[in-house]
Design a protein around this motif. Structure first.
Motif, PDB file in Angstrom:
ATOM      1  N   ARG A 242       1.988   8.827  -2.948  1.00  0.00           N
ATOM      2  CA  ARG A 242       2.770   7.584  -2.808  1.00  0.00           C
ATOM      3  C   ARG A 242       4.135   7.861  -2.172  1.00  0.00           C
ATOM      4  O   ARG A 242       4.675   7.017  -1.450  1.00  0.00           O
ATOM      5  CB  ARG A 242       2.960   6.922  -4.173  1.00  0.00           C
ATOM      6  N   ARG A 243       4.669   9.018  -2.448  1.00  0.00           N
ATOM      7  CA  ARG A 243       5.951   9.376  -1.824  1.00  0.00           C
ATOM      8  C   ARG A 243       5.778   9.533  -0.321  1.00  0.00           C
ATOM      9  O   ARG A 243       6.637   9.111   0.473  1.00  0.00           O
ATOM     10  CB  ARG A 243       6.474  10.678  -2.442  1.00  0.00           C
ATOM     11  N   ARG A 244       4.668  10.145   0.064  1.00  0.00           N
ATOM     12  CA  ARG A 244       4.397  10.328   1.500  1.00  0.00           C
ATOM     13  C   ARG A 244       3.992   9.029   2.164  1.00  0.00           C
ATOM     14  O   ARG A 244       4.306   8.799   3.340  1.00  0.00           O
ATOM     15  CB  ARG A 244       3.284  11.361   1.682  1.00  0.00           C
ATOM     16  N   ASP A 245       3.249   8.185   1.416  1.00  0.00           N
ATOM     17  CA  ASP A 245       2.733   6.937   1.975  1.00  0.00           C
ATOM     18  C   ASP A 245       2.848   5.841   0.913  1.00  0.00           C
ATOM     19  O   ASP A 245       2.028   5.776   0.001  1.00  0.00           O
ATOM     20  CB  ASP A 245       1.266   7.103   2.397  1.00  0.00           C
ATOM     21  N   PRO A 246       3.874   4.977   0.990  1.00  0.00           N
ATOM     22  CA  PRO A 246       4.072   3.930  -0.022  1.00  0.00           C
ATOM     23  C   PRO A 246       2.873   2.990  -0.170  1.00  0.00           C
ATOM     24  O   PRO A 246       2.738   2.329  -1.205  1.00  0.00           O
ATOM     25  CB  PRO A 246       5.304   3.172   0.493  1.00  0.00           C
ATOM     26  N   ASP A 247       1.995   2.950   0.835  1.00  0.00           N
ATOM     27  CA  ASP A 247       0.824   2.071   0.779  1.00  0.00           C
ATOM     28  C   ASP A 247      -0.417   2.786   0.235  1.00  0.00           C
ATOM     29  O   ASP A 247      -1.520   2.237   0.273  1.00  0.00           O
ATOM     30  CB  ASP A 247       0.513   1.522   2.181  1.00  0.00           C
ATOM     31  N   PHE A 248      -0.244   3.994  -0.268  1.00  0.00           N
ATOM     32  CA  PHE A 248      -1.383   4.757  -0.794  1.00  0.00           C
ATOM     33  C   PHE A 248      -2.023   4.024  -1.975  1.00  0.00           C
ATOM     34  O   PHE A 248      -1.343   3.504  -2.858  1.00  0.00           O
ATOM     35  CB  PHE A 248      -0.920   6.143  -1.244  1.00  0.00           C
TER      36      PHE A 248
END
Length: 387
Positions: A242-248
């Motif tokens: 989630r830190r890398r991709d908020p839409d995970f």
């Protein structure tokens, strides 16, 4: 016979129990799950034993109890219960607990109830976890009722009324205890707080005021403390994704992996602390409070009871002191405890399956995991200070 309006969410009635059991043992997915959890099983013999069961009572005593005994022996250093002397054999209650493990929170609670001579409770389970039809069959055979999730507004209200009505029916007419987590999904950071939306749902059943409707459920807050969370590295993985991709978003495979890891992973010691029914404290609430404040106050009562009931382990104190850069609780652990816990965290983080993790990202995940172990102590300290 379960009333018609609850039949699509309630545990299976005796008239379809045997039919669903016969269907279940033919499912390849069920066979795979059984062999995964019990690698040495004689599956045909296991199925014959299953098909000899003719009631939920027999299923829980002949099938689930030995299975849970095996899990306790293989994956824990003991499951312990405190406060069961406050329960009555003549009074059905609603256990509301913090939520640590997808499957085992309620299962271990039922194991403790069985060992203490109490009947088991019916278990609330979200339909988001019923990934395959055979999983729904299995849980409804095993005294679970379904919480419908992810519905549009009108349907969500209908489902909430149905769920609340069924839980009131269990307590007031069937005289069977129920279990439900204090929030939807697990608190990944272990900051256990009751969702007021849950209480609003519970208050939909009954014919009185919100406080009267809540009182009729005999809510009994119960604290669950796992020494180690076998899914901590999976939660750290999700935090980093989630830190890398908020839409995970997690996949169905992720949910299945969490269930499998939670069931079979090492947990150390596990403690259940049953608090007192909150009805006396509900009687003390100001009847002039507005509806929103009522739910806020009830949530606070449940939270404080759960927080005060935690069993705190050395790892909780170690994580707290590490994150606070203090030695406030140094008398609660030894240097060996610190080294053992450090090695445990490293082993768990080594299980993370994400490519190209930097040192900074690994430290981020380490802090997230340590936060999971520190939060119960933070909340226990706050709850005790408010006494």
């Amino acid at each position: 016979m379960i009333p018609q309006e609850y039949q699509d969410i309630a545990p299976y009635d005796s008239d379809i129990f045997a039919e669903r059991l016969r269907s279940l043992v033919k499912e390849p997915g069920f066979e795979h799950a059984v062999r995964y959890v019990m690698p040495d099983v004689d599956y045909p013999a296991f199925c014959r034993e299953l098909l000899s069961v003719d009631s939920q009572y027999e299923f829980q005593h002949k099938v689930m109890l030995p299975f849970l005994e095996m899990l306790v022996a293989k994956t824990t250093d003991g499951v312990f219960a405190r406060g069961f002397d406050t329960l009555s054999h003549d009074k059905a209650v609603t256990f509301i607990t913090n939520h640590r493990d997808i499957v085992l929170d309620a299962s271990f609670l039922n194991w403790c109830l069985l060992k203490d001579g109490f009947p088991t409770c019916e278990i609330a389970i979200g339909n988001n976890l019923l990934i395959f039809n055979w999983i729904e069959d299995l849980v409804r055979i095993n005294k679970s009722f379904i919480v419908k999730r992810n519905l549009k507004l009108t349907k969500a209200l209908e489902a909430a009324r149905q769920l609340s009505g069924y839980m009131h029916y269990c307590i007031e007419e069937k005289h069977v205890s129920t279990w439900i987590a204090q929030r939807e999904g697990r608190a990944k950071d272990s900051n256990d707080l009751t969702q007021e939306s849950l209480l609003k749902m519970l208050a939909l059943g009954g014919n009185g005021s919100p406080i009267e409707n809540i009182k009729s459920l005999n809510i009994t807050p119960t604290s669950i403390s796992y020494e180690y969370d076998p899914c901590d590295f999976l939660k750290a993985t999700e935090y980093l994704n989630r830190r890398r991709d908020p839409d995970f978003h997690k996949s169905e495979h992720d949910d299945l992996l969490s269930m499998e890891t939670g069931i079979l992973g090492y947990k150390g010691r596990v403690y259940f602390t049953v608090g007192e029914c909150i009805n006396d404290r509900l009687d003390a609430l100001d009847p002039e409070l507005d509806r929103q404040t009522v739910f806020h106050e009830i949530a606070a009562i449940i939270d404080k009871t759960i927080h005060r009931g935690y069993y705190l382990f050395p790892c909780n104190y170690i994580a707290y002191d590490y994150l606070e850069k203090s030695r406030r609780f140094a008398d609660k652990y030894t240097e060996k405890d610190v080294e053992d816990f450090r090695q445990y965290i490293d082993r768990q983080l080594d299980k993370v399956r994400i490519h190209d993790v930097t040192e900074e990202e690994r430290q981020f995940m380490k802090n997230m995991v340590l936060g999971m172990y520190a939060f119960p102590l933070h909340n226990a300290l706050a709850a005790t200070a408010e006494q």
